[in-house]
Write a protein that holds these residues in place. Sequence first.
Motif, PDB file in Angstrom:
ATOM      1  N   ILE A   1      54.758  24.440 -48.078  1.00 30.78           N
ATOM      2  CA  ILE A   1      54.017  25.636 -48.500  1.00 30.78           C
ATOM      3  C   ILE A   1      53.016  25.247 -49.588  1.00 30.78           C
ATOM      4  N   ILE A   2      51.800  25.728 -49.461  1.00 29.71           N
ATOM      5  CA  ILE A   2      50.771  25.497 -50.483  1.00 29.71           C
ATOM      6  C   ILE A   2      51.051  26.468 -51.628  1.00 29.71           C
ATOM      7  N   THR A   3      51.314  25.915 -52.790  1.00 27.24           N
ATOM      8  CA  THR A   3      51.688  26.722 -53.945  1.00 27.24           C
ATOM      9  C   THR A   3      50.496  26.942 -54.866  1.00 27.24           C
ATOM     10  N   ASP A   4      50.680  27.825 -55.831  1.00 21.42           N
ATOM     11  CA  ASP A   4      49.597  28.070 -56.795  1.00 21.42           C
ATOM     12  C   ASP A   4      49.391  26.881 -57.724  1.00 21.42           C
ATOM     13  N   SER A   5      50.288  25.903 -57.664  1.00 22.61           N
ATOM     14  CA  SER A   5      50.125  24.685 -58.473  1.00 22.61           C
ATOM     15  C   SER A   5      49.483  23.558 -57.660  1.00 22.61           C
ATOM     16  N   TYR A   6      48.908  23.882 -56.486  1.00 22.39           N
ATOM     17  CA  TYR A   6      48.312  22.869 -55.611  1.00 22.39           C
ATOM     18  C   TYR A   6      47.316  21.990 -56.362  1.00 22.39           C
ATOM     19  N   LYS A   7      47.407  20.690 -56.099  1.00 21.59           N
ATOM     20  CA  LYS A   7      46.458  19.709 -56.637  1.00 21.59           C
ATOM     21  C   LYS A   7      46.017  18.797 -55.492  1.00 21.59           C
ATOM     22  N   THR A   8      44.762  18.430 -55.478  1.00 24.41           N
ATOM     23  CA  THR A   8      44.248  17.464 -54.514  1.00 24.41           C
ATOM     24  C   THR A   8      44.603  16.084 -55.046  1.00 24.41           C
ATOM     25  N   THR A   9      45.662  15.500 -54.485  1.00 26.26           N
ATOM     26  CA  THR A   9      46.171  14.212 -54.969  1.00 26.26           C
ATOM     27  C   THR A   9      46.057  13.152 -53.879  1.00 26.26           C
ATOM     28  N   GLN A  10      46.321  11.914 -54.253  1.00 25.10           N
ATOM     29  CA  GLN A  10      46.353  10.828 -53.278  1.00 25.10           C
ATOM     30  C   GLN A  10      47.448  11.086 -52.243  1.00 25.10           C
ATOM     31  N   ASN A  11      48.542  11.697 -52.668  1.00 27.59           N
ATOM     32  CA  ASN A  11      49.635  12.029 -51.751  1.00 27.59           C
ATOM     33  C   ASN A  11      49.158  13.020 -50.683  1.00 27.59           C
ATOM     34  N   VAL A  12      48.401  14.018 -51.085  1.00 27.00           N
ATOM     35  CA  VAL A  12      47.839  14.988 -50.144  1.00 27.00           C
ATOM     36  C   VAL A  12      46.852  14.289 -49.215  1.00 27.00           C
ATOM     37  N   ARG A  13      46.027  13.426 -49.758  1.00 29.84           N
ATOM     38  CA  ARG A  13      45.057  12.673 -48.951  1.00 29.84           C
ATOM     39  C   ARG A  13      45.792  11.815 -47.903  1.00 29.84           C
ATOM     40  N   ARG A  14      46.906  11.168 -48.315  1.00 28.13           N
ATOM     41  CA  ARG A  14      47.695  10.362 -47.368  1.00 28.13           C
ATOM     42  C   ARG A  14      48.226  11.229 -46.220  1.00 28.13           C
ATOM     43  N   TYR A  15      48.694  12.435 -46.568  1.00 22.32           N
ATOM     44  CA  TYR A  15      49.191  13.355 -45.533  1.00 22.32           C
ATOM     45  C   TYR A  15      48.086  13.622 -44.503  1.00 22.32           C
ATOM     46  N   PHE A  16      46.895  14.001 -44.965  1.00 21.29           N
ATOM     47  CA  PHE A  16      45.806  14.314 -44.038  1.00 21.29           C
ATOM     48  C   PHE A  16      45.349  13.079 -43.262  1.00 21.29           C
ATOM     49  N   LYS A  17      45.300  11.929 -43.904  1.00 19.51           N
ATOM     50  CA  LYS A  17      44.888  10.708 -43.207  1.00 19.51           C
ATOM     51  C   LYS A  17      45.910  10.308 -42.156  1.00 19.51           C
ATOM     52  N   SER A  18      47.196  10.620 -42.412  1.00 21.04           N
ATOM     53  CA  SER A  18      48.220  10.307 -41.408  1.00 21.04           C
ATOM     54  C   SER A  18      48.028  11.179 -40.164  1.00 21.04           C
ATOM     55  N   LYS A  19      47.446  12.348 -40.325  1.00 18.57           N
ATOM     56  CA  LYS A  19      47.205  13.264 -39.206  1.00 18.57           C
ATOM     57  C   LYS A  19      45.864  13.001 -38.518  1.00 18.57           C
ATOM     58  N   PHE A  20      44.833  12.690 -39.302  1.00 21.03           N
ATOM     59  CA  PHE A  20      43.464  12.635 -38.770  1.00 21.03           C
ATOM     60  C   PHE A  20      42.815  11.261 -38.855  1.00 21.03           C
ATOM     61  N   GLY A  21      43.489  10.310 -39.434  1.00 17.30           N
ATOM     62  CA  GLY A  21      42.938   8.966 -39.543  1.00 17.30           C
ATOM     63  C   GLY A  21      41.933   8.850 -40.681  1.00 17.30           C
ATOM     64  N   GLU A  22      41.264   7.737 -40.671  1.00 18.60           N
ATOM     65  CA  GLU A  22      40.332   7.413 -41.759  1.00 18.60           C
ATOM     66  C   GLU A  22      39.113   8.329 -41.801  1.00 18.60           C
ATOM     67  N   GLN A  23      38.865   9.080 -40.722  1.00 19.10           N
ATOM     68  CA  GLN A  23      37.715   9.990 -40.746  1.00 19.10           C
ATOM     69  C   GLN A  23      37.961  11.204 -41.632  1.00 19.10           C
TER      70      GLN A  23
END
Length: 71
Positions: A16-38
């Motif tokens: 769940i996306i919380t009100d404390s959401y931060k754009t972190t390297q961990n979040v970036r890794r999650y998206f890259k695992s789904k969509f690749g380097e693009q």
Amino acid sequence: MEKVDWHKNHINDNTIITDSYKTTQNVRRYFKSKFGEQFKFNRDFMHWMKNATGLTMGDASQEWIKCQKSK
């Protein structure tokens, strides 16, 4: 709403996306695992994420796909 440590917690489609959401390297890794380097954050998507409290990371993935199709 359960607190998420966006730097350390395991992130999956059901996170769940919380009100404390931060754009972190961990979040970036999650998206890259789904969509690749693009995968790239852009201003509109980052704004959407900041306003997506209560939605899931799966919802965020669908939004990213939608944004890519509208380019």
